[in-house]
Design an enzyme around this catalytic site. Structure first.
Site, PDB file in Angstrom:
ATOM      1  N   ASN A   9     -24.848  24.540 -26.406  1.00 54.09           N
ATOM      2  CA  ASN A   9     -23.521  23.911 -26.325  1.00 54.09           C
ATOM      3  C   ASN A   9     -23.747  22.401 -26.301  1.00 54.09           C
ATOM      4  OD1 ASN A   9     -21.009  22.926 -25.681  1.00 54.09           O
ATOM      5  ND2 ASN A   9     -20.959  23.779 -23.603  1.00 54.09           N
ATOM      6  N   TRP A  10     -23.428  21.762 -27.406  1.00 53.22           N
ATOM      7  CA  TRP A  10     -23.682  20.317 -27.509  1.00 53.22           C
ATOM      8  C   TRP A  10     -22.665  19.487 -26.736  1.00 53.22           C
ATOM      9  CZ3 TRP A  10     -25.766  18.155 -32.810  1.00 53.22           C
ATOM     10  CH2 TRP A  10     -27.088  18.595 -32.974  1.00 53.22           C
ATOM     11  N   LYS A  11     -21.562  20.100 -26.312  1.00 55.82           N
ATOM     12  CA  LYS A  11     -20.503  19.355 -25.608  1.00 55.82           C
ATOM     13  C   LYS A  11     -20.077  18.164 -26.460  1.00 55.82           C
ATOM     14  CE  LYS A  11     -22.286  21.175 -21.310  1.00 55.82           C
ATOM     15  NZ  LYS A  11     -22.409  21.067 -19.884  1.00 55.82           N
TER      16      LYS A  11
ATOM     17  N   HIS B  68     -14.767  27.017 -20.954  1.00 53.42           N
ATOM     18  CA  HIS B  68     -15.870  26.334 -20.273  1.00 53.42           C
ATOM     19  C   HIS B  68     -15.303  25.632 -19.038  1.00 53.42           C
ATOM     20  CE1 HIS B  68     -19.150  23.612 -19.414  1.00 53.42           C
ATOM     21  NE2 HIS B  68     -19.915  24.392 -20.150  1.00 53.42           N
TER      22      HIS B  68
ATOM     23  N   GLU C 212     -15.762  22.831 -17.913  1.00 57.97           N
ATOM     24  CA  GLU C 212     -15.332  21.447 -18.160  1.00 57.97           C
ATOM     25  C   GLU C 212     -13.933  21.412 -18.755  1.00 57.97           C
ATOM     26  OE1 GLU C 212     -18.830  20.359 -20.363  1.00 57.97           O
ATOM     27  OE2 GLU C 212     -20.010  20.565 -18.525  1.00 57.97           O
TER      28      GLU C 212
ATOM     29  N   GLU D 240     -21.576  30.742 -15.735  1.00 58.24           N
ATOM     30  CA  GLU D 240     -22.107  29.398 -15.541  1.00 58.24           C
ATOM     31  C   GLU D 240     -21.613  28.854 -14.201  1.00 58.24           C
ATOM     32  OE1 GLU D 240     -23.137  27.466 -19.603  1.00 58.24           O
ATOM     33  OE2 GLU D 240     -21.067  26.997 -19.148  1.00 58.24           O
TER      34      GLU D 240
ATOM     35  N   GLY E 228     -25.942  21.041 -15.489  1.00 58.13           N
ATOM     36  CA  GLY E 228     -26.447  19.667 -15.566  1.00 58.13           C
ATOM     37  C   GLY E 228     -27.080  19.163 -14.281  1.00 58.13           C
TER      38      GLY E 228
ATOM     39  N   SER F 118     -28.415  24.604 -16.372  1.00 58.48           N
ATOM     40  CA  SER F 118     -29.777  24.083 -16.194  1.00 58.48           C
ATOM     41  C   SER F 118     -30.866  24.998 -16.755  1.00 58.48           C
ATOM     42  CB  SER F 118     -30.037  23.762 -14.712  1.00 58.48           C
ATOM     43  OG  SER F 118     -29.192  22.703 -14.292  1.00 58.48           O
TER      44      SER F 118
ATOM     45  N   GLY G  26     -26.943  23.730 -22.280  1.00 57.88           N
ATOM     46  CA  GLY G  26     -26.324  22.441 -22.568  1.00 57.88           C
ATOM     47  C   GLY G  26     -27.372  21.426 -22.988  1.00 57.88           C
ATOM     48  N   GLY G  27     -27.801  20.607 -22.030  1.00 54.65           N
ATOM     49  CA  GLY G  27     -28.696  19.479 -22.312  1.00 54.65           C
ATOM     50  C   GLY G  27     -29.911  19.832 -23.155  1.00 54.65           C
TER      51      GLY G  27
HETATM   52  P1  13P Z   1     -26.803  22.412 -18.873  1.00 53.31           P
HETATM   53  O1  13P Z   1     -27.735  23.367 -19.584  1.00 53.31           O
HETATM   54  O2  13P Z   1     -26.936  20.996 -19.344  1.00 53.31           O
HETATM   55  O3  13P Z   1     -26.868  22.584 -17.406  1.00 53.31           O
HETATM   56  O4  13P Z   1     -25.298  22.831 -19.306  1.00 53.31           O
HETATM   57  C1  13P Z   1     -24.915  24.156 -19.200  1.00 53.31           C
HETATM   58  C2  13P Z   1     -23.608  24.334 -19.887  1.00 53.31           C
HETATM   59  O5  13P Z   1     -22.590  23.847 -19.422  1.00 53.31           O
HETATM   60  C3  13P Z   1     -23.604  25.102 -21.145  1.00 53.31           C
HETATM   61  O6  13P Z   1     -22.319  25.449 -21.524  1.00 53.31           O
END
Ligand code: 13P
Length: 251
Positions: free
Chosen positions: A12-14, A97, A99, A167, A173, A212, A233-234
């Site tokens: 997920n590149w956000k 998500h 967010e 999640e 993160g 994470s 994510g990251g």
């Molecule tokens: P991280 O892997 O950066 O913690 O993010 C997880 C995430 O929100 C994937 O949707």
């Protein structure tokens, strides 16, 4: 229940990435083409990149969106429908998500409507759930996740494909992940909710873990009962980091 299904490794590149990042997708696609991991690989990217990302993926990995509108079309300035994502080259979309729930006030009902729209368009809908730190501290994790599942999942049309991503908000993160026992407990609870609601279809649905996930912990997470993949994510932003996770897929 032990999951024997092919895991889904999803990124997920956000809100990261412009055209200059497409070389990362080319590199991931090339390495997936060469190493053929025992997993389905998906990268969910900003809507502006989907068309070019699908080309860069060269059929080696799937491309998805990060959100879609509830409605199929209409006077909704700025929104992007599931059909539009599909038309641009997506085969999946993340909905609900944390967010989006947090920053855009998306309720379970909104998330269910978005998931319904995604399924109608023939996209895999990945529905996110997860508790906050305070909810975990108060012992409410199971109740919160159960309620989110009950409210955020639509009925599944024939041929529709749904996945759930657990999640925990405090793991996103942060570099902190739940204990193996905690992941197993939430995934088992989610599985029983899915089976209760969807019967055999609920048994076959993937439940991803996200928060994470990195090369160092991916294998031990993927080994856990009822973990059908990960949402990253990251560590999905760079081909080197994402490849390192892919190498951790149990063979
Ligand atoms: P991280 O892997 O950066 O913690 O993010 C997880 C995430 O929100 C994937 O949707």
């Amino acid at each position: 229940m032990r999951i024997t299904m092919r895991p889904l490794i999803a990124g997920n590149w956000k809100m990261h990435g412009v055209g200059s990042r497409l070389n990362q997708i080319e590199d991931i696609a090339a390495s997936v083409g060469a190493s053929r991991p025992e997993a389905d690989v998906l990268l969910c990217v900003p809507a502006t990149l989907i068309f070019r990302a699908a080309r860069a993926a060269a059929g080696q990995i799937a491309i998805g969106g990060e959100d879609c509108a509830m409605e199929a079309e209409g006077a909704f300035t700025g929104d992007v429908s599931a059909d539009m994502l599909k038309d641009a080259g997506a085969s999946a979309v993340i909905v609900g998500h944390s967010e989006r729930r947090e920053h855009h006030g998306e309720t379970d009902a909104v998330v269910a409507a978005k998931a319904r729209s995604a399924l109608r368009s023939g996209l895999l809908a990945i529905v996110c759930i997860g508790e906050s730190e305070a909810q975990r501290r108060d012992g409410k994790t199971m109740v919160v996740c159960g309620e989110q599942l009950a409210g955020s999942l639509p009925e599944i049309p024939d041929g529709g494909e749904l996945a759930v991503a657990y999640e925990p908000l405090w793991a996103i993160g942060s570099g902190h992940i739940p204990t193996a026992a905690d992941v197993i407990a939430v995934h088992a609870h989610a599985r029983s909710c899915l089976v209760l609601r969807f019967g055999d279809e609920g048994r076959a649905m993937r439940i991803l873990y996200g928060g994470s996930v990195k090369a160092e912990n991916a294998q031990s997470i993927l080994d856990l009962a009822d973990v059908g993949g990960v949402l990253i994510g990251g560590a999905s932003l760079s081909a080197a980091d994402f490849d390192a996770v892919l190498r951790a897929v149990p063979r």
